[in-house]
Write a protein that holds these residues in place. Structure first.
Motif, PDB file in Angstrom:
ATOM      1  N   GLU A 243       0.819  -1.211   0.000  1.00 52.53           N
ATOM      2  CA  GLU A 243       0.000   0.000   0.000  1.00 52.53           C
ATOM      3  C   GLU A 243       0.856   1.266   0.000  1.00 52.53           C
ATOM      4  O   GLU A 243       0.521   2.260  -0.637  1.00 52.53           O
ATOM      5  CB  GLU A 243      -0.914  -0.012   1.230  1.00 52.53           C
TER       6      GLU A 243
ATOM      7  N   PRO B   2      -4.726   6.226  -2.310  1.00 46.74           N
ATOM      8  CA  PRO B   2      -5.318   5.061  -1.644  1.00 46.74           C
ATOM      9  C   PRO B   2      -5.855   4.021  -2.627  1.00 46.74           C
ATOM     10  O   PRO B   2      -6.489   4.377  -3.627  1.00 46.74           O
ATOM     11  CB  PRO B   2      -6.444   5.678  -0.808  1.00 46.74           C
ATOM     12  N   ARG B   3      -5.600   2.777  -2.309  1.00 38.55           N
ATOM     13  CA  ARG B   3      -6.026   1.688  -3.193  1.00 38.55           C
ATOM     14  C   ARG B   3      -7.524   1.713  -3.450  1.00 38.55           C
ATOM     15  O   ARG B   3      -7.997   1.448  -4.544  1.00 38.55           O
ATOM     16  CB  ARG B   3      -5.617   0.333  -2.598  1.00 38.55           C
TER      17      ARG B   3
END
Length: 205
Positions: free
Chosen positions: A148, A154-155
């Motif tokens: 991450e 952000p994923r």
């Protein structure tokens, strides 16, 4: 398996397909609520006993039909666990095999998807289809980059954006009666994933 058993299995599969095709056709014409088991058996040209041999009622038929189709879609999107970012191949002109399979699946089952994604479709179908796509893209993204902290945003935002674009392109293709080949669509979808719509719209021809 004996020849007799194989023949019986083929007959059962043909019968199930006729029943499911009848359901989709009737839903397209009059909606699910107005469709009865009598309508379905008449359209499929089978007796009611045959219908009830395989399904409890029309709701069971709808559920099993939708579940089966979404399972097929899910399988077209599966990736090997050894998948990596390098295997995605940054060459825009080479579509991933899984992308091609997805559009081939849609083409082979266009009537089903057009009905289910239209005004007479099963409630919640679009959301379930979207979840299948989101899960597959999440798998692809996490296999390509599992850490991450190495992502530039952000994923969850990446996956949400990619999912919306993915299903939006699929729906547009179906709504316009599939004017392009599955390979062409898979290639363009890959380009959208790699480059984004703004970059593509600014590229010189």
């Amino acid at each position: 398996m004996s020849i007799k058993e194989t023949s019986t299995d083929l007959r059962v599969r043909r019968t199930l397909q006729m029943i499911q095709d009848a359901l989709i056709s009737l839903m397209d014409e009059q909606g699910f609520d107005r469709t009865t088991v009598r309508d379905i058996t008449a359209r499929a040209m089978i007796n009611r006993a045959t219908f009830y041999l395989h399904y409890e009622d029309k709701y069971d038929l709808l559920e099993k039909t939708v579940d089966g189709m979404l399972d097929e879609l899910r399988m077209t999107m599966e990736l090997p666990t050894s998948f990596s970012a390098e295997q995605f191949n940054m060459n825009e002109a080479t579509p991933p095999a899984s992308f091609v399979r997805q559009f081939e699946h849609l083409a082979a089952n266009a009537k089903f998807y057009k009905v289910m994604l239209g005004p007479h479709g099963a409630p919640g179908f679009s959301g379930r289809m979207e979840q299948v796509i989101e899960d597959a893209l999440f798998q692809r993204q996490t296999l390509a980059q599992p850490h991450e902290q190495h992502l530039s945003l952000p994923r969850e935002l990446i996956i949400r954006y990619a999912t919306s674009a993915h299903i939006g392109v699929m729906k547009h293709w179906l709504e316009n009666n599939m004017p392009y080949t599955p390979n062409y669509m898979a290639t363009q979808l890959k380009r959208l994933h790699l480059l984004g719509p703004t970059h593509l719209s600014l590229q010189s021809k």
